[in-house]
Design an enzyme around this catalytic site. Structure first.
Site, PDB file in Angstrom:
ATOM      1  CE1 TYR A 124       6.044  13.596  -0.805  1.00 10.08           C
ATOM      2  CE2 TYR A 124       6.717  14.276   1.383  1.00 10.08           C
ATOM      3  CZ  TYR A 124       5.813  13.650   0.552  1.00 10.08           C
ATOM      4  OH  TYR A 124       4.672  13.069   1.072  1.00 10.08           O
TER       5      TYR A 124
HETATM    6  N1  LIG Z   1       2.354   7.635   3.998  1.00 13.54           N
HETATM    7  C1  LIG Z   1       2.784   8.723   4.627  1.00 13.54           C
HETATM    8  O1  LIG Z   1       3.384   8.652   5.699  1.00 13.54           O
HETATM    9  C2  LIG Z   1       2.509  10.075   4.032  1.00 13.54           C
HETATM   10  C3  LIG Z   1       2.864  11.203   4.790  1.00 13.54           C
HETATM   11  C4  LIG Z   1       2.596  12.462   4.286  1.00 13.54           C
HETATM   12  C5  LIG Z   1       1.979  12.606   3.071  1.00 13.54           C
HETATM   13  N2  LIG Z   1       1.658  11.496   2.338  1.00 13.54           N
HETATM   14  C6  LIG Z   1       0.999  11.719   1.062  1.00 13.54           C
HETATM   15  O2  LIG Z   1      -0.156  10.892   0.982  1.00 13.54           O
HETATM   16  C7  LIG Z   1      -0.410  10.556  -0.382  1.00 13.54           C
HETATM   17  C8  LIG Z   1      -0.575   9.048  -0.505  1.00 13.54           C
HETATM   18  O3  LIG Z   1       0.648   8.438  -0.166  1.00 13.54           O
HETATM   19  P1  LIG Z   1       0.818   6.922   0.307  1.00 13.54           P
HETATM   20  O4  LIG Z   1       1.669   6.966   1.496  1.00 13.54           O
HETATM   21  O5  LIG Z   1      -0.477   6.215   0.350  1.00 13.54           O
HETATM   22  O6  LIG Z   1       1.739   6.390  -0.886  1.00 13.54           O
HETATM   23  P2  LIG Z   1       1.611   5.119  -1.836  1.00 13.54           P
HETATM   24  O7  LIG Z   1       2.860   5.112  -2.629  1.00 13.54           O
HETATM   25  O8  LIG Z   1       1.251   3.920  -1.052  1.00 13.54           O
HETATM   26  O9  LIG Z   1       0.372   5.510  -2.759  1.00 13.54           O
HETATM   27  C9  LIG Z   1       0.438   6.498  -3.756  1.00 13.54           C
HETATM   28  C10 LIG Z   1      -0.444   6.063  -4.898  1.00 13.54           C
HETATM   29  O10 LIG Z   1      -0.385   7.092  -5.907  1.00 13.54           O
HETATM   30  C11 LIG Z   1      -0.319   6.438  -7.156  1.00 13.54           C
HETATM   31  N3  LIG Z   1       0.289   7.303  -8.163  1.00 13.54           N
HETATM   32  C12 LIG Z   1       1.567   7.715  -8.244  1.00 13.54           C
HETATM   33  N4  LIG Z   1       1.755   8.443  -9.339  1.00 13.54           N
HETATM   34  C13 LIG Z   1       0.562   8.510  -9.968  1.00 13.54           C
HETATM   35  C14 LIG Z   1       0.123   9.114 -11.172  1.00 13.54           C
HETATM   36  N5  LIG Z   1       0.962   9.812 -11.952  1.00 13.54           N
HETATM   37  N6  LIG Z   1      -1.168   8.960 -11.532  1.00 13.54           N
HETATM   38  C15 LIG Z   1      -2.026   8.248 -10.755  1.00 13.54           C
HETATM   39  N7  LIG Z   1      -1.661   7.656  -9.609  1.00 13.54           N
HETATM   40  C16 LIG Z   1      -0.375   7.791  -9.222  1.00 13.54           C
HETATM   41  C17 LIG Z   1       0.543   5.196  -6.903  1.00 13.54           C
HETATM   42  O11 LIG Z   1       0.378   4.226  -7.931  1.00 13.54           O
HETATM   43  C18 LIG Z   1       0.032   4.765  -5.542  1.00 13.54           C
HETATM   44  O12 LIG Z   1      -1.042   3.833  -5.653  1.00 13.54           O
HETATM   45  C19 LIG Z   1       0.767  11.124  -1.179  1.00 13.54           C
HETATM   46  O13 LIG Z   1       0.390  12.376  -1.738  1.00 13.54           O
HETATM   47  C20 LIG Z   1       1.833  11.315  -0.135  1.00 13.54           C
HETATM   48  O14 LIG Z   1       2.761  12.309  -0.492  1.00 13.54           O
HETATM   49  C21 LIG Z   1       1.913  10.235   2.796  1.00 13.54           C
END
Ligand SMILES: NC(=O)c1ccc[n+]([C@@H]2O[C@H](COP(=O)([O-])OP(=O)(O)OC[C@H]3O[C@@H](n4cnc5c(N)ncnc54)[C@H](O)[C@@H]3O)[C@@H](O)[C@H]2O)c1
Length: 254
Positions: A160
Protein backbone atom coordinates in the site's frame (compact mmCIF):
# COMPACT_ATOMS: atom_id res chain seq x y z
CA UNK A 1 -19.01 37.29 -7.18
CA UNK A 2 -18.49 34.18 -9.36
CA UNK A 3 -18.74 30.88 -7.48
CA UNK A 4 -15.30 29.37 -8.20
CA UNK A 5 -16.50 25.91 -7.14
CA UNK A 6 -19.45 25.85 -9.57
CA UNK A 7 -19.52 22.64 -11.63
CA UNK A 8 -22.79 23.26 -13.50
CA UNK A 9 -22.79 21.56 -16.90
CA UNK A 10 -19.74 19.43 -16.07
CA UNK A 11 -19.56 15.65 -16.14
CA UNK A 12 -17.51 13.85 -13.52
CA UNK A 13 -16.42 10.20 -13.41
CA UNK A 14 -15.78 8.71 -9.99
CA UNK A 15 -14.22 5.25 -9.62
CA UNK A 16 -14.96 3.17 -6.54
CA UNK A 17 -18.14 5.24 -6.20
CA UNK A 18 -19.92 2.60 -4.10
CA UNK A 19 -17.38 2.95 -1.30
CA UNK A 20 -17.21 5.43 1.56
CA UNK A 21 -15.03 8.17 0.06
CA UNK A 22 -16.16 7.60 -3.56
CA UNK A 23 -19.83 7.95 -2.62
CA UNK A 24 -19.08 11.02 -0.51
CA UNK A 25 -17.13 12.77 -3.27
CA UNK A 26 -19.75 11.86 -5.91
CA UNK A 27 -22.37 13.65 -3.82
CA UNK A 28 -20.09 16.65 -3.26
CA UNK A 29 -19.52 17.04 -7.02
CA UNK A 30 -23.25 16.72 -7.72
CA UNK A 31 -23.89 19.30 -5.00
CA UNK A 32 -21.96 21.83 -7.10
CA UNK A 33 -23.96 20.93 -10.22
CA UNK A 34 -22.01 18.10 -11.90
CA UNK A 35 -23.59 15.02 -13.42
CA UNK A 36 -21.71 11.92 -12.31
CA UNK A 37 -20.75 8.58 -13.89
CA UNK A 38 -20.32 6.08 -11.07
CA UNK A 39 -17.92 3.17 -11.58
CA UNK A 40 -17.46 0.17 -9.33
CA UNK A 41 -17.30 -3.62 -9.40
CA UNK A 42 -21.08 -4.01 -9.22
CA UNK A 43 -23.96 -1.83 -10.43
CA UNK A 44 -26.16 -3.02 -7.54
CA UNK A 45 -23.74 -1.60 -4.99
CA UNK A 46 -23.90 1.76 -6.78
CA UNK A 47 -27.62 2.10 -6.27
CA UNK A 48 -27.45 4.13 -3.06
CA UNK A 49 -24.95 6.59 -4.57
CA UNK A 50 -27.10 6.85 -7.72
CA UNK A 51 -30.17 7.71 -5.63
CA UNK A 52 -28.21 10.32 -3.66
CA UNK A 53 -27.06 12.03 -6.89
CA UNK A 54 -30.53 11.96 -8.40
CA UNK A 55 -32.09 13.35 -5.22
CA UNK A 56 -29.82 16.38 -5.73
CA UNK A 57 -31.39 16.87 -9.17
CA UNK A 58 -28.34 15.67 -11.08
CA UNK A 59 -27.97 12.80 -13.55
CA UNK A 60 -26.09 9.64 -12.51
CA UNK A 61 -24.82 6.81 -14.69
CA UNK A 62 -23.86 3.70 -12.68
CA UNK A 63 -21.52 1.36 -14.55
CA UNK A 64 -19.82 -1.89 -13.65
CA UNK A 65 -16.13 -1.50 -14.41
CA UNK A 66 -13.02 -3.18 -13.05
CA UNK A 67 -10.59 -0.26 -13.17
CA UNK A 68 -7.63 -2.60 -13.48
CA UNK A 69 -8.95 -3.91 -16.81
CA UNK A 70 -8.31 -1.90 -19.98
CA UNK A 71 -11.15 -3.41 -22.04
CA UNK A 72 -13.74 -2.77 -19.32
CA UNK A 73 -12.49 0.81 -19.00
CA UNK A 74 -12.75 1.37 -22.77
CA UNK A 75 -16.38 0.17 -22.70
CA UNK A 76 -17.24 2.34 -19.67
CA UNK A 77 -15.68 5.50 -21.11
CA UNK A 78 -17.49 4.91 -24.44
CA UNK A 79 -20.80 4.59 -22.53
CA UNK A 80 -20.11 7.79 -20.56
CA UNK A 81 -19.32 9.79 -23.70
CA UNK A 82 -22.37 8.41 -25.47
CA UNK A 83 -24.69 9.14 -22.52
CA UNK A 84 -23.42 12.57 -21.43
CA UNK A 85 -21.63 13.71 -24.60
CA UNK A 86 -18.64 15.00 -22.61
CA UNK A 87 -16.35 14.26 -19.72
CA UNK A 88 -14.65 16.96 -17.63
CA UNK A 89 -13.51 15.50 -14.31
CA UNK A 90 -12.01 12.11 -13.45
CA UNK A 91 -11.69 11.07 -9.81
CA UNK A 92 -9.41 8.03 -9.59
CA UNK A 93 -10.66 6.94 -6.19
CA UNK A 94 -10.98 3.13 -6.35
CA UNK A 95 -8.42 1.40 -4.22
CA UNK A 96 -7.66 -1.47 -1.90
CA UNK A 97 -5.73 -1.65 1.34
CA UNK A 98 -3.45 -4.51 2.16
CA UNK A 99 -1.57 -5.22 5.34
CA UNK A 100 1.77 -6.97 5.35
CA UNK A 101 5.51 -6.48 5.22
CA UNK A 102 7.80 -7.38 2.31
CA UNK A 103 8.59 -10.60 4.15
CA UNK A 104 4.93 -11.54 4.49
CA UNK A 105 3.32 -10.37 1.27
CA UNK A 106 2.69 -12.86 -1.53
CA UNK A 107 3.67 -11.73 -5.03
CA UNK A 108 0.05 -11.98 -6.19
CA UNK A 109 -1.09 -9.63 -3.41
CA UNK A 110 1.61 -7.10 -4.29
CA UNK A 111 0.46 -7.21 -7.93
CA UNK A 112 -3.23 -6.87 -6.96
CA UNK A 113 -2.55 -3.76 -4.87
CA UNK A 114 -0.39 -2.16 -7.56
CA UNK A 115 -2.95 -3.01 -10.28
CA UNK A 116 -5.95 -1.53 -8.45
CA UNK A 117 -4.22 1.44 -6.82
CA UNK A 118 -1.76 2.49 -9.53
CA UNK A 119 -2.34 0.77 -12.88
CA UNK A 120 -6.00 1.81 -12.69
CA UNK A 121 -4.97 5.48 -12.67
CA UNK A 122 -2.75 4.93 -15.71
CA UNK A 123 -5.51 3.08 -17.59
CA UNK A 124 -8.42 5.36 -16.61
CA UNK A 125 -6.43 8.50 -17.38
CA UNK A 126 -5.24 7.09 -20.71
CA UNK A 127 -8.86 6.43 -21.65
CA UNK A 128 -10.21 9.90 -20.81
CA UNK A 129 -7.33 12.18 -21.80
CA UNK A 130 -8.25 12.22 -25.54
CA UNK A 131 -11.73 13.62 -24.71
CA UNK A 132 -10.18 16.17 -22.34
CA UNK A 133 -7.53 17.21 -24.89
CA UNK A 134 -10.22 17.72 -27.50
CA UNK A 135 -11.87 20.35 -25.26
CA UNK A 136 -8.51 21.65 -23.98
CA UNK A 137 -9.75 21.26 -20.41
CA UNK A 138 -9.88 18.56 -17.79
CA UNK A 139 -9.43 17.78 -14.14
CA UNK A 140 -7.90 14.54 -12.92
CA UNK A 141 -7.92 13.87 -9.17
CA UNK A 142 -6.06 10.86 -7.81
CA UNK A 143 -6.60 9.35 -4.39
CA UNK A 144 -3.27 9.09 -2.61
CA UNK A 145 -2.84 8.66 1.16
CA UNK A 146 -0.59 9.70 4.01
CA UNK A 147 0.83 6.20 3.39
CA UNK A 148 2.25 7.54 0.11
CA UNK A 149 4.60 9.87 1.90
CA UNK A 150 5.01 8.27 5.35
CA UNK A 151 5.82 4.84 6.61
CA UNK A 152 3.89 3.71 9.65
CA UNK A 153 4.91 2.16 12.93
CA UNK A 154 1.30 1.18 13.62
CA UNK A 155 1.24 -1.50 10.91
CA UNK A 156 3.32 -2.80 7.97
CA UNK A 157 1.53 -1.69 4.80
CA UNK A 158 4.40 -2.09 2.36
CA UNK A 159 2.48 -2.74 -0.89
CA UNK A 160 0.00 0.00 0.00
CA UNK A 161 2.86 2.41 0.85
CA UNK A 162 4.50 1.68 -2.50
CA UNK A 163 1.26 2.07 -4.42
CA UNK A 164 0.33 5.41 -2.86
CA UNK A 165 3.89 6.72 -3.22
CA UNK A 166 3.56 5.91 -6.92
CA UNK A 167 0.26 7.81 -7.04
CA UNK A 168 1.93 10.92 -5.59
CA UNK A 169 4.70 10.97 -8.19
CA UNK A 170 2.52 9.88 -11.11
CA UNK A 171 0.40 12.91 -10.20
CA UNK A 172 3.45 15.18 -10.45
CA UNK A 173 4.53 13.75 -13.81
CA UNK A 174 1.07 13.87 -15.37
CA UNK A 175 0.44 17.33 -13.95
CA UNK A 176 3.61 18.69 -15.54
CA UNK A 177 3.09 17.28 -19.01
CA UNK A 178 -0.68 17.70 -19.35
CA UNK A 179 -0.62 21.37 -18.28
CA UNK A 180 -0.28 22.68 -21.87
CA UNK A 181 -3.58 20.95 -22.75
CA UNK A 182 -5.59 22.68 -20.02
CA UNK A 183 -5.68 19.48 -17.97
CA UNK A 184 -4.70 19.62 -14.30
CA UNK A 185 -3.75 16.53 -12.31
CA UNK A 186 -3.74 16.66 -8.52
CA UNK A 187 -4.10 14.21 -5.65
CA UNK A 188 -5.72 14.06 -2.24
CA UNK A 189 -3.89 12.35 0.62
CA UNK A 190 -6.31 11.42 3.40
CA UNK A 191 -5.30 10.04 6.77
CA UNK A 192 -8.10 8.07 8.48
CA UNK A 193 -11.71 8.39 7.29
CA UNK A 194 -14.66 6.04 7.93
CA UNK A 195 -15.29 3.53 5.12
CA UNK A 196 -15.52 -0.18 4.46
CA UNK A 197 -11.75 -0.19 4.02
CA UNK A 198 -11.08 1.26 7.47
CA UNK A 199 -13.97 -0.08 9.54
CA UNK A 200 -11.71 -2.64 11.25
CA UNK A 201 -9.55 0.24 12.54
CA UNK A 202 -12.36 1.94 14.44
CA UNK A 203 -11.60 0.14 17.69
CA UNK A 204 -10.43 1.75 20.90
CA UNK A 205 -6.92 0.26 20.80
CA UNK A 206 -6.10 1.56 17.30
CA UNK A 207 -7.98 4.84 17.60
CA UNK A 208 -6.16 5.71 20.82
CA UNK A 209 -2.78 5.38 19.08
CA UNK A 210 -4.03 7.23 15.99
CA UNK A 211 -5.43 10.09 18.02
CA UNK A 212 -2.18 10.42 19.96
CA UNK A 213 -0.14 10.69 16.75
CA UNK A 214 -2.56 12.97 14.87
CA UNK A 215 -2.16 16.68 15.76
CA UNK A 216 -5.93 17.21 15.58
CA UNK A 217 -6.42 14.17 17.83
CA UNK A 218 -9.20 12.52 15.80
CA UNK A 219 -9.96 10.85 12.45
CA UNK A 220 -11.54 12.85 9.62
CA UNK A 221 -15.28 13.22 9.21
CA UNK A 222 -16.64 12.02 5.84
CA UNK A 223 -17.41 15.51 4.50
CA UNK A 224 -13.96 16.86 5.37
CA UNK A 225 -12.60 15.59 2.03
CA UNK A 226 -15.18 17.57 0.04
CA UNK A 227 -13.24 20.82 0.09
CA UNK A 228 -10.09 19.32 -1.44
CA UNK A 229 -12.07 17.47 -4.11
CA UNK A 230 -14.13 20.52 -5.08
CA UNK A 231 -11.02 22.70 -5.16
CA UNK A 232 -9.23 20.35 -7.56
CA UNK A 233 -12.37 19.71 -9.65
CA UNK A 234 -13.21 23.36 -10.21
CA UNK A 235 -11.87 26.68 -11.49
CA UNK A 236 -10.70 27.41 -7.94
CA UNK A 237 -7.54 25.37 -8.71
CA UNK A 238 -6.94 26.69 -12.25
CA UNK A 239 -3.24 27.43 -11.53
CA UNK A 240 -2.50 24.31 -9.45
CA UNK A 241 -1.23 21.03 -10.86
CA UNK A 242 0.90 18.06 -9.84
CA UNK A 243 0.14 18.62 -6.16
CA UNK A 244 -1.00 16.33 -3.38
CA UNK A 245 -3.12 17.95 -0.70
CA UNK A 246 -2.93 15.99 2.55
CA UNK A 247 -6.25 16.11 4.37
CA UNK A 248 -4.96 14.51 7.50
CA UNK A 249 -5.54 16.57 10.64
CA UNK A 250 -1.88 17.58 10.48
CA UNK A 251 -0.49 14.01 10.35
CA UNK A 252 2.13 14.78 7.65
CA UNK A 253 3.00 18.17 9.18
CA UNK A 254 5.09 16.56 11.92
N1 LIG B 1 -10.69 5.60 4.19
C1 LIG B 1 -9.48 6.07 4.49
O1 LIG B 1 -9.17 6.33 5.65
C2 LIG B 1 -8.49 6.30 3.39
C3 LIG B 1 -7.27 6.91 3.73
C4 LIG B 1 -6.35 7.17 2.74
C5 LIG B 1 -6.63 6.85 1.43
N2 LIG B 1 -7.81 6.24 1.12
C6 LIG B 1 -8.04 5.93 -0.28
O2 LIG B 1 -9.33 6.41 -0.66
C7 LIG B 1 -9.86 5.58 -1.70
C8 LIG B 1 -11.26 5.13 -1.31
O3 LIG B 1 -11.17 4.32 -0.17
P1 LIG B 1 -12.37 4.02 0.85
O4 LIG B 1 -11.82 4.23 2.19
O5 LIG B 1 -13.61 4.72 0.44
O6 LIG B 1 -12.49 2.44 0.65
P2 LIG B 1 -13.73 1.51 0.33
O7 LIG B 1 -13.20 0.13 0.42
O8 LIG B 1 -14.89 1.88 1.18
O9 LIG B 1 -14.07 1.88 -1.18
C9 LIG B 1 -13.26 1.50 -2.26
C10 LIG B 1 -14.16 1.22 -3.44
O10 LIG B 1 -13.33 0.85 -4.55
C11 LIG B 1 -13.97 -0.22 -5.21
N3 LIG B 1 -13.00 -1.01 -5.96
C12 LIG B 1 -12.03 -1.81 -5.49
N4 LIG B 1 -11.40 -2.42 -6.48
C13 LIG B 1 -11.97 -1.99 -7.63
C14 LIG B 1 -11.76 -2.28 -9.00
N5 LIG B 1 -10.81 -3.14 -9.39
N6 LIG B 1 -12.55 -1.68 -9.91
C15 LIG B 1 -13.52 -0.81 -9.52
N7 LIG B 1 -13.76 -0.50 -8.24
C16 LIG B 1 -12.99 -1.09 -7.30
C17 LIG B 1 -14.61 -1.04 -4.09
O11 LIG B 1 -15.62 -1.91 -4.59
C18 LIG B 1 -15.12 0.06 -3.18
O12 LIG B 1 -16.46 0.43 -3.49
C19 LIG B 1 -8.86 4.44 -1.87
O13 LIG B 1 -8.00 4.73 -2.96
C20 LIG B 1 -8.09 4.44 -0.58
O14 LIG B 1 -6.80 3.89 -0.72
C21 LIG B 1 -8.75 5.96 2.08
Amino acid sequence: MRNLLDLSGKVAVVTGAAGGIGAQLSQALAGQGADVALLDLSVDELDTTRQQIESQGRRALPLRCDVACETEIAAAVASILEYFGRLDILVNNAGVASAGSVEELAEAEWDRVMDINVKSIFLMSKAVIPAMKERQQGRIINMASICGVNGSKLAALHAYNASKGAVVNLTRGMGATLAPYGITVNAIGPSLFPSVMTRGLYQDSFLEQYNTLCPMGRPGNPDELNGAALYFASDASSYTTGQTLYVDGGWTAI
